[in-house]
Design an enzyme around this catalytic site. Sequence first.
Site, PDB file in Angstrom:
ATOM      1  N   ASP A 282     -45.666 -16.777  11.148  1.00 32.93           N
ATOM      2  CA  ASP A 282     -44.553 -16.224  11.539  1.00 32.93           C
ATOM      3  C   ASP A 282     -44.325 -14.813  10.642  1.00 32.93           C
ATOM      4  OD1 ASP A 282     -42.140 -15.586  12.754  1.00 32.93           O
ATOM      5  OD2 ASP A 282     -41.295 -17.378  11.816  1.00 32.93           O
TER       6      ASP A 282
HETATM    7  C1  NOJ Z   1     -39.468 -14.730  13.184  1.00 34.22           C
HETATM    8  C2  NOJ Z   1     -38.956 -16.009  13.964  1.00 34.22           C
HETATM    9  O1  NOJ Z   1     -38.829 -17.181  13.009  1.00 34.22           O
HETATM   10  C3  NOJ Z   1     -39.991 -16.499  14.849  1.00 34.22           C
HETATM   11  O2  NOJ Z   1     -39.290 -17.432  15.647  1.00 34.22           O
HETATM   12  C4  NOJ Z   1     -40.100 -15.447  15.875  1.00 34.22           C
HETATM   13  O3  NOJ Z   1     -41.308 -15.613  16.904  1.00 34.22           O
HETATM   14  C5  NOJ Z   1     -40.861 -13.968  15.223  1.00 34.22           C
HETATM   15  N1  NOJ Z   1     -40.060 -13.827  14.073  1.00 34.22           N
HETATM   16  C6  NOJ Z   1     -41.196 -12.880  15.964  1.00 34.22           C
HETATM   17  O4  NOJ Z   1     -39.929 -12.335  16.644  1.00 34.22           O
END
Ligand code: NOJ
Length: 732
Positions: A282
């Site tokens: 993430d």
């Molecule tokens: C953080 C989020 O937790 C995740 O779900 C998301 O896909 C990514 N950012 C990218 O935007």
Amino acid sequence: MIFIRHFSVLIIITCQLSSFSQSFTDDKIDSLISIMTLEEKIGQLTLFTSDWATTGPTIRENYLEDIRSGRAGNIFNAHTAAYNRSLQKVAIEESRLGIPLLFGYDVIHGYKTIFPIPLGEAATWDLELIERAARIAAEEATAGGLHWTFAPMVDIARDPRWGRIAEGAGEDVYLGSLIAAARVRGFQGNDLTKNNTLLACAKHFAAYGAAQAGRDYHTVDISKRTLWETYLPPFKACVDAGAMTFMTSFNELDGIPASAHRYLLEEILRDTWKFEGFVVSDYTSINEMVPHGYAANNKDAGRLAINAGLDMDMQGAVYYDYLEDLLAEGEVSIQTIDLSVKRILQAKNKLGLFDDPYRYSDEQREKEVVLSSANKELAREIARNSMVLLKNQNSVLPLQDSDQIALIGPLADSPIDMLGSWHAAGQANQTTSVLHAFNQAGKKVAYAQGCTIEGTDTSGFSEAIEKGETADKIIMVVGEHFNMSGEAASRSQIRIPDIQQLLIKRLSELNKPIILVLISGRPLCLNWELQIADAIIEAWQPGTMAGPAILDVLSGDHNPSGKLPVTFPRNEGQIPIFYNVKNTGRPMQPDNKYSSKYLDVANDPLFPFGYGLSYTTFSYANMSVDKTEISDQEDLNFSVTLTNSGSVAGHEIVQLYMRDPVASVTRPVKELKRFEKVFLQPSESKEVKFSLSTEELKFYNSDLQWVFEPGEFRFGIGPDSDVELTLNVVLK
Ligand code: NOJ
């Protein structure tokens, strides 16, 4: 071959291919890897955001340079056919090997045509509709130049304070797993080489939904049993449905951050489940292992992550900055790097990007597909199916043609708040509010905003009261703004904000029927509202077609059939509260002080999991099972007669629950095992049948082996999780 600039040339020279798409195999990927520099390999393990700006998509100059030099092999947040084509052109024509970029984006519940938030979609309990919505999202997103969605989010969520409960399918493992698989199928279709299929990404692996106190990014500390029983099954369902990618979660699990969790990434995901795709971190979750207290610095974090099986670094630039040194120092092997590169190149290959890197950037298709009227119709269909009627006293709904309506509230004409926190490329100006829908339909309403979503300004109250005074019924569209749920949007009090409660109170003093339409990304505590309102509809955040869908339900053009995919608590002190709890050694007895209960609130929720009313009524009769004793390999066949006992046609979601009352490991008081959505005309009856194999009676024993044990099992069929389990079967 050292100075080969374009990958297509490379393929022709090395492989003598006549048709790339047919013949690009693993061997060819290996040959490609063999001529890549270390820098180019690390580039494939790197994902950078394009920095979308308010005036349009832009990319920081150094990222363009990174694409040119092969140091950034994947980009997210860039979208639209034209813009992504322009970036792809840089990769193909200006980088040494011309390896195509992979474009990712959070297409969570729609690209431009926005469907209800996933929690709302889950309330349909309609796997076919959910799959179709994901399919349309993929068709639109791929037409907008995208290859990869960061969805489905399959985190089981049992704490409504956690803002990200909005993004998943709610609290139940069985329903959540079926929905997870349906969404993977919808995004990926059955042929990834088609130009309208997206790579799906099961996230956030794992147990992110168990964040302590519902605070986002917080520590997760659960037993292995809970991990396997509750949090892992939807991920397994994604692997079984063919999900090509996984995203790690921000949280630590048993002291180890998920982005360096070998047990999760290698032992479970790859060794046990045989997942063959790639895993992305993430956003900066590798770097975050430093504040977690697990890595000394970013370099150390990179070492831990890549060696634990994490292939791609989202935005953290840790692999970008440190992998080369780590390799030189012997902390990471080239085999480890090559394996991750291979997984990513294989995914690009599966999409057909080596065949035609621009196949997803077709402006003509983009014009035809995105926000088409068919897509909007589906958005309306799924939105109205997602709405849950929580109360309807004296059949105040549906509205009658003769009703004079006052439409009040800060969410009655606020298109952006209909879209939810992850609305991808969805726009407010493409979204129909409730007020707009009434106007479009030529239905007269007296409208007043009354107040803002939060704040203290009551100056709009008098206009709202004036409008209410002249009406027969008052519809109030109230709840949360789009950013009050989603990422980094946990709330300790999950109520309708004070100012709106005050407005509801003022209007209720007019003694007119009050109909609340709730817009929210989570369950709300509605104890007080339940006393005051005559009708309540949980509309979630319904998406682009919010207004028409809500009007369909209010007017009775659509008879509501949504059922809660998550429990609604009476107050925050009951949280976590969910239907399949354990019994305790001192189950609640109202007159026994020393039983498991609160002094100040009941144990049961305001609305249980599976609950939802209709404008008609349904009766259940003749519930039966074909055997009272079974042995292994036998099926149990259940049946119940469902009758529409009211006066309008409608859908009912019939639910089968089970309990294993005595086992070597204690089992929940109820587990959802089957459900079916049934449509009946007034007075019509149907025999609803379910069959269960002994596989469904299994659980993880104390050694975490998946077993069944002889003994009694109880079952019940009904409209929600409050059903009594009156059918007994003995497994020999
Ligand atoms: C953080 C989020 O937790 C995740 O779900 C998301 O896909 C990514 N950012 C990218 O935007």
